[in-house]
Design an enzyme around this catalytic site. Structure first.
Site, PDB file in Angstrom:
ATOM      1  N   VAL A 100       4.040  -0.909   4.055  1.00 60.53           N
ATOM      2  CA  VAL A 100       2.703  -1.278   4.526  1.00 60.53           C
ATOM      3  C   VAL A 100       2.035  -2.138   3.455  1.00 60.53           C
ATOM      4  O   VAL A 100       2.106  -1.811   2.267  1.00 60.53           O
ATOM      5  CB  VAL A 100       1.857  -0.015   4.787  1.00 60.53           C
ATOM      6  CG1 VAL A 100       0.479  -0.400   5.312  1.00 60.53           C
ATOM      7  CG2 VAL A 100       2.554   0.905   5.761  1.00 60.53           C
ATOM      8  N   ASP A 108       5.998  14.336  12.332  1.00 57.13           N
ATOM      9  CA  ASP A 108       6.030  14.125  10.892  1.00 57.13           C
ATOM     10  C   ASP A 108       4.640  14.296  10.285  1.00 57.13           C
ATOM     11  O   ASP A 108       4.191  13.458   9.513  1.00 57.13           O
ATOM     12  CB  ASP A 108       6.593  12.718  10.614  1.00 57.13           C
ATOM     13  CG  ASP A 108       7.204  12.598   9.228  1.00 57.13           C
ATOM     14  OD1 ASP A 108       7.292  13.632   8.533  1.00 57.13           O
ATOM     15  OD2 ASP A 108       7.578  11.481   8.840  1.00 57.13           O
ATOM     16  N   PHE A 123       9.370   4.089   8.323  1.00 59.39           N
ATOM     17  CA  PHE A 123       9.486   2.999   9.297  1.00 59.39           C
ATOM     18  C   PHE A 123       9.307   1.629   8.689  1.00 59.39           C
ATOM     19  O   PHE A 123       9.432   0.639   9.368  1.00 59.39           O
ATOM     20  CB  PHE A 123       8.435   3.191  10.390  1.00 59.39           C
ATOM     21  CG  PHE A 123       8.452   4.553  10.967  1.00 59.39           C
ATOM     22  CD1 PHE A 123       9.407   4.898  11.887  1.00 59.39           C
ATOM     23  CD2 PHE A 123       7.519   5.497  10.575  1.00 59.39           C
ATOM     24  CE1 PHE A 123       9.445   6.162  12.417  1.00 59.39           C
ATOM     25  CE2 PHE A 123       7.555   6.758  11.102  1.00 59.39           C
ATOM     26  CZ  PHE A 123       8.523   7.102  12.020  1.00 59.39           C
ATOM     27  N   GLY A 124       8.960   1.576   7.434  1.00 54.76           N
ATOM     28  CA  GLY A 124       8.781   0.274   6.822  1.00 54.76           C
ATOM     29  C   GLY A 124       7.582   0.262   5.896  1.00 54.76           C
ATOM     30  O   GLY A 124       6.731   1.154   5.947  1.00 54.76           O
ATOM     31  N   LEU A 134       0.831  -1.209   0.000  1.00 50.82           N
ATOM     32  CA  LEU A 134       0.000   0.000   0.000  1.00 50.82           C
ATOM     33  C   LEU A 134       0.862   1.254   0.000  1.00 50.82           C
ATOM     34  O   LEU A 134       0.456   2.305  -0.457  1.00 50.82           O
ATOM     35  CB  LEU A 134      -0.892   0.016   1.246  1.00 50.82           C
ATOM     36  CG  LEU A 134      -1.984  -1.048   1.299  1.00 50.82           C
ATOM     37  CD1 LEU A 134      -2.656  -1.036   2.657  1.00 50.82           C
ATOM     38  CD2 LEU A 134      -3.016  -0.788   0.213  1.00 50.82           C
ATOM     39  N   GLY A 135       2.042   1.123   0.560  1.00 48.66           N
ATOM     40  CA  GLY A 135       2.904   2.298   0.619  1.00 48.66           C
ATOM     41  C   GLY A 135       4.102   2.010   1.487  1.00 48.66           C
ATOM     42  O   GLY A 135       4.231   0.930   2.054  1.00 48.66           O
ATOM     43  N   GLY A 136       4.964   2.957   1.548  1.00 50.66           N
ATOM     44  CA  GLY A 136       6.145   2.804   2.388  1.00 50.66           C
ATOM     45  C   GLY A 136       6.358   4.085   3.144  1.00 50.66           C
ATOM     46  O   GLY A 136       5.857   5.126   2.750  1.00 50.66           O
ATOM     47  N   GLY A 137       7.065   4.023   4.218  1.00 48.40           N
ATOM     48  CA  GLY A 137       7.334   5.245   4.965  1.00 48.40           C
ATOM     49  C   GLY A 137       8.704   5.130   5.579  1.00 48.40           C
ATOM     50  O   GLY A 137       9.473   4.237   5.226  1.00 48.40           O
TER      51      GLY A 137
END
Ligand SMILES: *[C@@H]1O[C@H](CO)[C@@H](O)[C@H](O)[C@H]1NC(C)=O
Ligand SMILES: *[C@@H]1O[C@H](CO)[C@@H](O)[C@H](O)[C@H]1NC(C)=O
Ligand SMILES: *[C@@H]1O[C@H](CO)[C@@H](O)[C@H](O)[C@H]1NC(C)=O
Ligand SMILES: *[C@@H]1O[C@H](CO)[C@@H](O)[C@H](O)[C@H]1NC(C)=O
Ligand SMILES: *[C@@H]1O[C@H](CO)[C@@H](O)[C@H](O)[C@H]1NC(C)=O
Ligand SMILES: *[C@@H]1O[C@H](CO)[C@@H](O)[C@H](O)[C@H]1NC(C)=O
Ligand SMILES: *[C@@H]1O[C@H](CO)[C@@H](O)[C@H](O)[C@H]1NC(C)=O
Ligand SMILES: *[C@@H]1O[C@H](CO)[C@@H](O)[C@H](O)[C@H]1NC(C)=O
Ligand SMILES: *[C@@H]1O[C@H](CO)[C@@H](O)[C@H](O)[C@H]1NC(C)=O
Ligand SMILES: *[C@@H]1O[C@H](CO)[C@@H](O)[C@H](O)[C@H]1NC(C)=O
Ligand SMILES: *[C@@H]1O[C@H](CO)[C@@H](O)[C@H](O)[C@H]1NC(C)=O
Length: 805
Positions: A518, A626, A515-516, A510-513
């Site tokens: 998703v 953030d 922290f890791g 679904l996505g990344g950020g």
């Protein structure tokens, strides 16, 4: 004696009719003596002798005439100071036409030439050297003109910059002479002699600029010129104040800039801390306002803290000595020149029997070089490998990285910003027995303490901000405490296998950020969830469970809810409720679609409520750090939910990652992030204000002056100001024209009252001083219309820019 004085007075009176400082030129007949100065034609820059911090050493320099804090932008004799002004003279040599500074230097007893423009006879021939003229120009350039042909520039200070680049000045290479125009930092606040850091164009011929430590080691790169900006430089900065260009001709290649408004006063300086910093003079506050820096993170400057020094982004000053060490040069250390580093308070025993020295653990360190990998199976073996060799000063050991020993000192160690246990990145510093005993008595986790203290203080400040807010807060807290007592974390514990199956082996990302990544998953046959695979975790299982259970208790309709977790041997995963409408950025910045004003206002209020809860509703004050559209998710009813809160605490991530993902100051990042002040909840308020502006305008704040925005509404882009949107919006607002700032895609279909309110709140949120920003509780009230909001001042730092609109 008195005759001589009279004679020199007569000369002065003759050569400078009226006041001594009236002229802008120095010539053979009209030298500059003692503490006299020349001023550029429009009175912008002044040339003369100065002594930094009254150190008793004098330098020929150029500074701003009209700025009360003397700000020197150029120095001639930076490495060879004069010991006094009385006998000093700047003149054009009647013999060869050079501009030269004569006086008593600190190193020789007799009067002599301390500095010269060193005209080489070959490159620039003057037709009549004795009549050459030095002119102080209004852009800060000191030029030496050919006496016989005043359009022939023989020498200019812009070809020899010190540590400062002013608009119209340049950095680069003169291809004809092979000379480079580089910036070199001062050694410290009172010594302009060349320091450790330089900024230079790539000697290999590319358009990239390097920041070098000790002339060799590159610690930051601008990236190559893309035709509009440098690849690694935030676009935002370049276009607000001046038009920066990189130009290559057969004669030179250089970066230079032109102010959009020549009343703006701005400068870039390569600080003695190794960062390049841009400042703007704000007449309103009569102060230099910090605007931008690179590298953004001070500790990214190579070897900032010298040998054995430790750099901690969260302390002021950033450099510290490890336990058992003291600054090698105490005075320079006090002047923020840390390059001398630290030395041992007591030397190592290093007995032949090897047994009296020990090690002190300094946790959470990032050591990037200086170490030598050694094969050792255990920490004890690693330790004994170090003890065996007298020149071993420290070692690191980690399960993954193995054993590395350090001979002869380390010089680039960063303290990371982390919570929680784990010893994966600990540095073990060798100390003598006596120092070890002393050090064990003191607290080694200064950085950590500092952080906790900062947050506590900040929260206190936020609480104290308004009596009303405090009252609301107290009553809310009471309610929540009552609720909290009955609430138990009801998180589901999953096995790794469960989640792998639920996410079909992590197939739908679904996505990344930060922290890791998703992934989408389905649990209990039909319930959709989002599974986040954490990266960079440093915690043990027990601590992870404790933290996660605390996170599970933080529940609010505007916060993404944590449903469960998995803590297997290798992987730590979090399971969240699934948000079908994705994140705010995709929703808002999608082309060909415009959310209604009603929906936008609901989203604003929701985010505000969620943040207010994080700041003031939970037992511990949680600063998100953030806030940006990517971290706001929307459920099926477009109710906004804040994601990724509490992660800094859970993951124990490196502080600097917050900064580096943000690309410069003009983003969502409050100024205190860069200035090194403690971060409080007001940093979130600032970011929230930036998000509000984006909800109002329907565009990225930074995009307004870009080209190539490929939405259907590009016709409107032409009418947009070519400056940073919030600045422009704030000034429109100050003029009572809120309607102008709304997203044109709304075609005026807005509630004017709510629009005005949202704009005023947004502008209050981005005030420079955190105490001027409202608390999130006050923001909620203002958006709800419970309290009135006055028209805010245009943020000071940005006010100057706004005048250009
Ligand atoms: C220049 O020096 C003279 C004597 O040394 C002193 O009286 C005078 O105040 C100085 N002027 C400035 C502007 O510093
Ligand atoms: C002269 O000044 C330079 C640079 O500040 C310094 O390194 C040097 O030690 C000084 N020399 C004397 C004799 O004071
Ligand atoms: C001028 O040339 C002399 C001798 O070559 C040199 O020592 C000095 O550093 C030069 N000065 C400047 C400002 O380049
Ligand atoms: C004066 O100097 C300029 C620049 O070097 C040069 O282009 C011009 O030809 C010179 N004029 C005369 C009369 O020598
Ligand atoms: C310049 O090019 C040479 C040869 O390609 C390379 O070895 C050197 O590292 C380069 N220098 C820099 C500063 O990139
Ligand atoms: C800086 O480089 C020079 C040689 O280029 C070297 O002699 C000196 O030791 C270096 N300084 C430090 C602190 O490493
Ligand atoms: C910036 O300067 C360059 C070169 O002088 C020019 O081509 C460009 O149009 C300017 N850009 C803006 C935005 O003024
Ligand atoms: C500022 O720019 C204007 C027009 O470009 C010019 O007329 C004026 O002289 C400039 N002022 C200064 C102080 O350079
Ligand atoms: C090791 O040597 C030091 C001095 O050389 C001595 O004081 C110490 O007692 C010795 N330790 C052992 C365990 O022999
Ligand atoms: C350690 O520092 C290096 C270089 O500064 C950086 O690339 C790396 O990401 C850092 N590691 C951590 C865990 O912050
Ligand atoms: C200690 O390490 C240094 C640096 O690697 C090496 O030169 C030296 O020979 C070693 N000494 C002993 C006794 O192993």
């Amino acid at each position: 004696m008195s005759l001589a004085v009279l004679a020199s007075l007569a000369v002065l009176a003759f050569s400078c009719p009226g006041v001594a400082a009236a002229g802008d030129t120095v010539s053979a007949r009209q030298p500059l003596r003692g503490n006299a100065t020349v001023v550029s034609a429009q009175g912008k820059f002044e040339l003369g002798l100065f002594s930094p911090r009254a150190s008793g050493r004098f330098f020929l320099g150029i500074w701003y005439k009209n700025i009360p804090v003397q700000t020197v932008v150029w120095i001639a004799n930076r490495a060879s100071p004069l010991s006094g002004v009385a006998s000093a003279e700047l003149r054009v040599s009647p013999d060869d036409g050079n501009l030269e500074l004569v006086g008593l230097s600190n190193s020789s007893a007799s009067r002599g030439i301390v500095w010269s423009s060193n005209l080489s006879s070959s490159s620039s021939v003057s037709s009549s050297p004795w009549s050459n003229l030095a002119v102080m120009r209004d852009n800060g350039n000191l030029v030496l003109l050919d006496g016989g042909n005043s359009s022939n520039v023989l020498w200019q200070s812009f070809d020899h910059p010190t540590d400062t680049l002013v608009p119209e000045g340049w950095l680069g290479e003169n291809k004809l002479t092979g000379e480079y125009q580089t910036l070199t930092s001062w050694r410290n606040a009172e010594d302009p002699a060349p320091g450790m850091f330089t900024c230079t164009v790539d000697p290999n011929g590319s358009s990239e600029f390097f920041f070098l430590w000790n002339g060799s080691r590159a610690y930051w790169r601008s990236g190559v010129w893309t035709g509009r900006v440098f690849a690694n430089m935030p676009e935002a900065v370049n276009n607000v104040l001046f038009n920066q260009t990189y130009v290559e001709t057969p004669a030179y290649r250089r970066i230079t800039s032109v102010l959009y408004n020549n009343a703006t006063i701005t400068r870039m300086v390569l600080d003695f801390t190794g960062q390049i910093k841009q400042y703007i003079w704000v007449p309103y506050s009569q102060s230099w306002q910090f605007f931008w820096a690179a590298p953004t993170v001070q500790c990214d400057v190579y070897a900032l803290c010298g040998a054995f020094g430790i750099c901690s982004q969260r302390s002021q000053p950033p450099c510290q000595c490890p336990p058992g060490f003291t600054p090698a040069a105490e005075r320079e250390w006090g002047l923020n020149d840390w390059s001398g580093g630290c030395h041992r308070s007591a030397s190592l025993q290093c007995a032949s029997n090897g047994s009296t020295d020990g090690f002190i653990e300094i946790p959470y360190m990032n050591l990037t070089d200086d170490s030598l990998a050694v094969s050792a199976q255990s920490k004890a073996k690693c330790e004994s490998a170090c003890l065996k060799n007298c020149s071993c000063e420290a070692y690191t050991f980690s399960g993954s990285g193995g054993c590395a020993v350090i001979y002869g000192g380390f010089r680039n160690v960063q303290q990371l910003y982390v919570d929680g246990g784990g010893s994966s990145s600990s540095l073990y510093v060798r100390l003598s027995d006596s120092e070890l005993r002393r050090a064990r008595g003191t607290n080694t986790k200064n950085g950590h303490l500092w952080l906790v203290l900062g947050i506590v203080l900040a929260c206190l400040a936020a609480l104290g901000a308004s009596a009303l807010a405090a009252w609301i807060l107290l009553s809310r807290r009471k309610r929540q405490a009552e609720m909290g007592n009955q609430k138990e974390s009801s998180l589901v514990v999953y096995s790794y296998g469960d989640l792998r199956a639920a996410t079909k082996n992590f197939s739908e990302r679904l996505g990344g950020g930060g922290f890791g990544a998703v992934y989408r998953g389905v649990v209990n046959r039909h319930a959709q969830v989002a599974v986040k695979k954490l990266e960079g975790l440093r915690q043990g299982d027990k601590q992870f469970r404790t933290e996660v259970n605390t996170l599970g208790l933080i529940q609010h309709v505007n916060l993404v809810r944590l449903l469960g977790f998995c803590s297997s041997h290798h992987d730590k995963l979090l399971v969240y409720e699934y948000m079908p409408n994705g994140s705010l950025d995709t929703y808002l910045f999608r082309s060909g679609f415009s959310p209604s004003w009603h929906d936008r206002y609901g989203i604003m209020l929701g985010i505000a409520r969620g943040l207010a809860y994080l700041h003031e509703g939970c037992r511990e004050c949680i600063i998100h750090c953030d806030i940006k559209p990517e971290n706001i998710l929307l459920d099926k009813d477009l109710c906004p939910k804040i994601a990724d809160f509490g992660m800094a605490k859970l993951v124990g991530r490196d502080f600097s990652r917050v900064l580096t993902t943000m690309r410069g100051t003009i983003g969502y990042l409050a100024p205190e992030w860069i200035s090194g002040l403690p971060i409080s909840a007001k940093a979130d308020v600032y970011s929230f204000g930036m998000v509000l502006f984006e909800l109002i305008s329907g565009r990225r704040n930074t995009e307004c002056y870009g080209t190539g925005h490929n939405s259907d509404d590009d016709a409107d882009a032409g009418q947009r100001p070519s400056i940073f949107f919030p600045v422009w919006a704030a000034s429109r607002l100050a003029e009572g024209d809120a309607a102008a700032v709304a997203d044109p895609r709304l075609h005026g279909d807005v509630s004017e009252e709510k629009l005005g309110r949202a704009c005023r709140v947004a502008c209050w949120c981005i005030q420079d001083q955190e105490e001027h920003r409202p608390t999130m509780a006050q923001v909620v009230q203002a958006l709800e219309g419970v309290v009135d909001v006055h028209v805010p001042p245009v943020p000071r730092a940005l006010q100057h820019l706004a005048m250009q609109a």
